[in-house]
Design a protein around this motif. Structure first.
Motif, PDB file in Angstrom:
ATOM      1  N   ALA A 159       0.809  -1.215   0.000  1.00  0.00           N
ATOM      2  CA  ALA A 159       0.000   0.000   0.000  1.00  0.00           C
ATOM      3  C   ALA A 159       0.841   1.264   0.000  1.00  0.00           C
ATOM      4  CB  ALA A 159      -0.927   0.002   1.220  1.00  0.00           C
ATOM      5  N   SER A 160       2.151   1.154   0.168  1.00  0.00           N
ATOM      6  CA  SER A 160       2.993   2.350   0.155  1.00  0.00           C
ATOM      7  C   SER A 160       3.207   2.886  -1.248  1.00  0.00           C
ATOM      8  CB  SER A 160       4.354   2.041   0.800  1.00  0.00           C
ATOM      9  OG  SER A 160       5.063   1.081   0.038  1.00  0.00           O
ATOM     10  N   ALA A 161       2.852   2.121  -2.272  1.00  0.00           N
ATOM     11  CA  ALA A 161       3.004   2.554  -3.661  1.00  0.00           C
ATOM     12  C   ALA A 161       1.780   3.350  -4.087  1.00  0.00           C
ATOM     13  CB  ALA A 161       3.205   1.348  -4.572  1.00  0.00           C
ATOM     14  N   ALA A 162       1.981   4.618  -4.477  1.00  0.00           N
ATOM     15  CA  ALA A 162       0.861   5.472  -4.844  1.00  0.00           C
ATOM     16  C   ALA A 162       0.050   4.894  -5.988  1.00  0.00           C
ATOM     17  CB  ALA A 162       1.367   6.857  -5.221  1.00  0.00           C
ATOM     18  N   TRP A 163       0.707   4.218  -6.914  1.00  0.00           N
ATOM     19  CA  TRP A 163       0.000   3.729  -8.089  1.00  0.00           C
ATOM     20  C   TRP A 163      -0.779   2.441  -7.829  1.00  0.00           C
ATOM     21  CZ3 TRP A 163      -1.025   5.865 -12.788  1.00  0.00           C
ATOM     22  CH2 TRP A 163      -0.417   7.101 -13.052  1.00  0.00           C
ATOM     23  N   LEU A 164      -0.722   1.901  -6.623  1.00  0.00           N
ATOM     24  CA  LEU A 164      -1.581   0.759  -6.304  1.00  0.00           C
ATOM     25  C   LEU A 164      -3.055   1.161  -6.341  1.00  0.00           C
ATOM     26  CD1 LEU A 164      -2.466  -2.008  -5.404  1.00  0.00           C
ATOM     27  CD2 LEU A 164      -1.700  -1.468  -3.092  1.00  0.00           C
ATOM     28  N   PRO A 165      -3.486   2.153  -5.558  1.00  0.00           N
ATOM     29  CA  PRO A 165      -4.894   2.545  -5.685  1.00  0.00           C
ATOM     30  C   PRO A 165      -5.216   3.124  -7.049  1.00  0.00           C
ATOM     31  CG  PRO A 165      -3.705   4.083  -4.273  1.00  0.00           C
ATOM     32  CD  PRO A 165      -2.801   2.912  -4.492  1.00  0.00           C
ATOM     33  N   TRP A 166      -4.275   3.846  -7.639  1.00  0.00           N
ATOM     34  CA  TRP A 166      -4.562   4.525  -8.907  1.00  0.00           C
ATOM     35  C   TRP A 166      -4.743   3.555 -10.071  1.00  0.00           C
ATOM     36  CZ3 TRP A 166      -0.187   8.730  -8.416  1.00  0.00           C
ATOM     37  CH2 TRP A 166      -0.470   9.547  -7.319  1.00  0.00           C
ATOM     38  N   THR A 167      -4.218   2.342  -9.931  1.00  0.00           N
ATOM     39  CA  THR A 167      -4.393   1.350 -10.994  1.00  0.00           C
ATOM     40  C   THR A 167      -5.314   0.205 -10.592  1.00  0.00           C
ATOM     41  OG1 THR A 167      -2.402   0.162 -10.258  1.00  0.00           O
ATOM     42  CG2 THR A 167      -2.124   1.786 -12.019  1.00  0.00           C
ATOM     43  N   ALA A 168      -5.748   0.174  -9.331  1.00  0.00           N
ATOM     44  CA  ALA A 168      -6.494  -1.022  -8.912  1.00  0.00           C
ATOM     45  C   ALA A 168      -7.546  -0.742  -7.842  1.00  0.00           C
ATOM     46  CB  ALA A 168      -5.513  -2.100  -8.431  1.00  0.00           C
ATOM     47  N   HIS A 169      -7.173  -0.702  -6.562  1.00  0.00           N
ATOM     48  CA  HIS A 169      -8.182  -0.909  -5.522  1.00  0.00           C
ATOM     49  C   HIS A 169      -9.156   0.230  -5.301  1.00  0.00           C
ATOM     50  CE1 HIS A 169      -6.687   1.441  -2.106  1.00  0.00           C
ATOM     51  NE2 HIS A 169      -5.508   0.896  -2.174  1.00  0.00           N
ATOM     52  N   GLN A 174      -2.260 -10.714  -3.855  1.00  0.00           N
ATOM     53  CA  GLN A 174      -1.005 -10.357  -4.499  1.00  0.00           C
ATOM     54  C   GLN A 174      -1.218  -9.922  -5.951  1.00  0.00           C
ATOM     55  OE1 GLN A 174       2.039 -10.309  -2.636  1.00  0.00           O
ATOM     56  NE2 GLN A 174       0.373 -10.473  -1.143  1.00  0.00           N
ATOM     57  N   THR A 175      -2.091 -10.616  -6.659  1.00  0.00           N
ATOM     58  CA  THR A 175      -2.316 -10.301  -8.075  1.00  0.00           C
ATOM     59  C   THR A 175      -3.790 -10.275  -8.449  1.00  0.00           C
ATOM     60  OG1 THR A 175      -2.095 -12.646  -8.690  1.00  0.00           O
ATOM     61  CG2 THR A 175      -0.095 -11.300  -8.758  1.00  0.00           C
ATOM     62  N   SER A 176      -4.688 -10.342  -7.471  1.00  0.00           N
ATOM     63  CA  SER A 176      -6.110 -10.316  -7.796  1.00  0.00           C
ATOM     64  C   SER A 176      -6.917  -9.909  -6.573  1.00  0.00           C
ATOM     65  CB  SER A 176      -6.577 -11.695  -8.285  1.00  0.00           C
ATOM     66  OG  SER A 176      -6.479 -12.655  -7.236  1.00  0.00           O
ATOM     67  N   TYR A 177      -8.175  -9.509  -6.820  1.00  0.00           N
ATOM     68  CA  TYR A 177      -9.136  -9.242  -5.767  1.00  0.00           C
ATOM     69  C   TYR A 177     -10.326 -10.176  -5.985  1.00  0.00           C
ATOM     70  CZ  TYR A 177      -6.573  -4.851  -5.058  1.00  0.00           C
ATOM     71  OH  TYR A 177      -5.602  -3.920  -4.816  1.00  0.00           O
ATOM     72  N   PRO A 178     -10.706 -10.964  -4.974  1.00  0.00           N
ATOM     73  CA  PRO A 178     -11.793 -11.933  -5.160  1.00  0.00           C
ATOM     74  C   PRO A 178     -13.183 -11.332  -4.955  1.00  0.00           C
ATOM     75  CG  PRO A 178     -10.820 -12.197  -3.000  1.00  0.00           C
ATOM     76  CD  PRO A 178     -10.015 -11.122  -3.686  1.00  0.00           C
TER      77      PRO A 178
END
Length: 567
Positions: A65-75, A210-214
């Motif tokens: 979650a420390s990567a800014a682009w995690l929410p911006w590309t996914a969650h 790690q690579t998907s959201y169920p």
């Protein structure tokens, strides 16, 4: 960009007329109704968006979650939250809530401090099952029990969550907690509500997601994620009918080299980008068919020193280094042409347009004074060597300097700072790494000396998460917490805890200003400037309210559910 906080988001940087003129506007209207009308936009189709950084994993609870682009590309498109921010930086109820808790509607109570969240009766997961208060409580349990959790700040102040009513979560705190709006939502930290049934009640999710959201509880579902792309598709079960996406699919692709990112937009390979500013960008984005939105960003750039390692374990070295940094020189050389109003930031932990928390004088005495830096070092027993670099005890004052590899504007900044620091007898040894390695590995393990990156200022001014003593990540706590700088001033930490528990504005402000002064005293970091933020898109291809969220911590893509293709 490191994350984690935001602002009064709609204020524009005065003086960005350069970009407005060169880039054909910037009013964020996306060119109006080119693919239908404002009331009847075109439905269907797909677009591709370029991502300047790429997350290594998707887990929103751990150091991923420390990567800014995690929410911006996914969650942020997939997972529900309780509170969120509007484009002006105000806390508002998310789509999951009936209304925002207030004292007037009984949602906030004192003695004990209690916040009641009423979930919308129609709110469901993508499989049609209800989103309930048990999911909120489960998320709290996960945060408090996951090995290597990104942060438990605030969640550790919760005493209990009452779930007797499936659509009402009553959160009782151990003491008043002013930043309650940031929990389970808002903009940074851990900003999600998880689906309990998706994990069979398992509470240590260190190896999950790690690579998907169920599951999905947002307008989009994550169809797939890999090193090559993140694919979102419409969630037809989303309960807010006017927020069911108009597009069928949005695909994010990594474009981590900025020249490649820009060319991908100019050639139409991608239809939108959220680039960090760089010299000459205004001219490039003035091409036909390109439109730009800009804002006074919620992020602030800083030089962050690791006090757990030499030489920054020596306060005199930190002080000398601060006077060896030419902050104004960086702005003049790199930013002034495109952003003439950009100024040196002298706040401690916020930016000027975040309410009235920012005292923009705290670091104002820190100016480029190489002779003063030399004097400080000589007074501390350092000797200037024949090569112009100080030594002490047989060791040269050589500092490993890291930032995100491929970020041209930061790399240009490094070169300026290196040359200016040399005049003060300090050597900066540039060793850059990919963003994911910096944010998800080196910083959490405090495996660095000096790093340049951005934090995000919060409308709630708590700094506990990244500056308190108990937020220093270690092997013993499985690298939980985001105080990567190892700054441990017990007086400051006590003030942070006290400010978090202080609801009254002026009293809290006074406490925070004391923390500010201790930051200046100990110098765990040197603030650089408030970052202007930019969304650029193909105005000949896309329409909708594009650019509305540009200055926010959500990125310019937050409302892609309202974007559509022009005919």
């Amino acid at each position: 960009m490191h994350r984690l906080r935001t602002v009064r988001l709609a204020a524009l940087l005065v003086g960005l007329a350069m970009v407005a003129a060169a880039c054909g506007g910037g009013n964020g209207d996306g060119g109006g109704g080119g693919g239908g009308t404002a009331s009847q936009p075109k439905q269907g189709g797909s677009i591709v968006i370029g991502a300047e950084q790429w997350p290594e994993c998707l887990n929103p609870i751990t150091s991923c979650a420390s990567a800014a682009w995690l929410p911006w590309t996914a969650h942020q498109y997939v997972m529900p939250r309780l509170m969120e921010l509007d484009t002006k930086g105000n806390y508002v109820a998310s789509d999951l809530l009936v209304e925002a808790p207030t004292e007037q509607n009984g949602g906030i109570q004192q003695n004990p401090f209690r916040v009641t969240f009423k979930l919308r009766p129609e709110a469901v997961w993508d499989d049609g099952t209800q989103i309930t208060s048990e999911d909120v409580k489960y998320t709290w349990d996960v945060i408090m029990n996951t090995t290597g959790v990104y942060t438990s700040t605030g969640y550790d102040q919760i005493k209990s969550i009452d779930t007797k009513d499936p659509k009402t979560a009553v959160i009782t705190f151990k003491a008043p907690y002013a930043a309650w709006g940031d929990l389970f939502g808002s903009f940074g930290g851990i900003s999600v509500v998880l689906k309990k049934a998706a994990f069979n009640g398992k509470v240590d999710l260190k190896s999950e997601m790690q690579t998907s959201y169920p599951f999905s509880g947002g307008p989009w579902k994550l169809k797939s994620f890999s090193k090559q792309q993140s694919v979102l598709v419409r969630n037809d079960k989303y309960w807010v009918k006017d927020k069911i996406p108009l597009l069928d699919q949005v695909t994010f692709v990594p474009r981590e080299d900025q020249s490649t990112e820009m060319n991908s937009l100019l050639t139409g390979e991608v239809q939108a980008i959220f680039p960090q500013p760089s010299p000459g960008m205004g001219k490039q984005l003035g091409a036909p068919g390109i439109k730009v939105s800009k804002g006074a960003g919620s992020s602030y750039e800083g030089l962050w020193m690791n006090q757990s390692k030499p030489p920054f374990d020596d306060p005199k070295v930190r002080e000398a280094f601060a006077y060896a940094v030419d902050r104004q020189g960086v702005i003049d050389a790199i930013y002034k042409t495109d952003f003439p109003e950009l100024q040196v930031l002298n706040c401690a932990g916020w930016v000027p347009n975040v309410g009235d928390w920012c005292d923009n004088t705290v670091f104002s005495d820190i100016t480029y004074q190489p002779d003063k830096a030399k004097s400080i070092l000589q007074g501390a027993g350092w000797t200037l060597g024949g090569d112009g670099i100080f030594t002490k005890g047989g060791k040269r004052l050589s500092i490993q300097f890291r930032t995100t590899a491929g970020n041209k504007i930061r790399e240009n900044t490094q070169q300026i700072l290196k040359e200016k620091a040399k005049a003060a007898g300090i050597e900066l040894d540039i060793k850059n790494v990919p963003p994911t390695q910096l944010f998800e590995s080196l910083l959490p393990k405090r495996d660095f000396q000096l790093a340049e990156f951005a934090q995000v200022a919060s409308p709630d001014p708590t700094v506990t998460q990244f500056l308190a003593c108990d937020q220093i990540p270690t092997a013993e706590n499985s690298y939980s917490g985001s105080n990567y700088f190892s700054w441990c001033n017990k007086q400051a930490t006590d003030l942070m805890r006290k400010s978090d528990a202080t609801i009254e504005h002026d009293q809290r402000k006074a406490l925070l200003q004391q923390i500010n002064k201790l930051e200046r005293q100990d110098l765990p970091w040197v603030p650089m400037f408030q970052k202007p933020l930019i969304t650029a898109w193909r105005d000949d291809k896309l329409a909708g309210p594009i650019g509305d969220y540009t200055p926010t911590s959500y990125s310019g893509f937050f409302n892609i559910h309202d974007w559509y293709l022009k005919s």
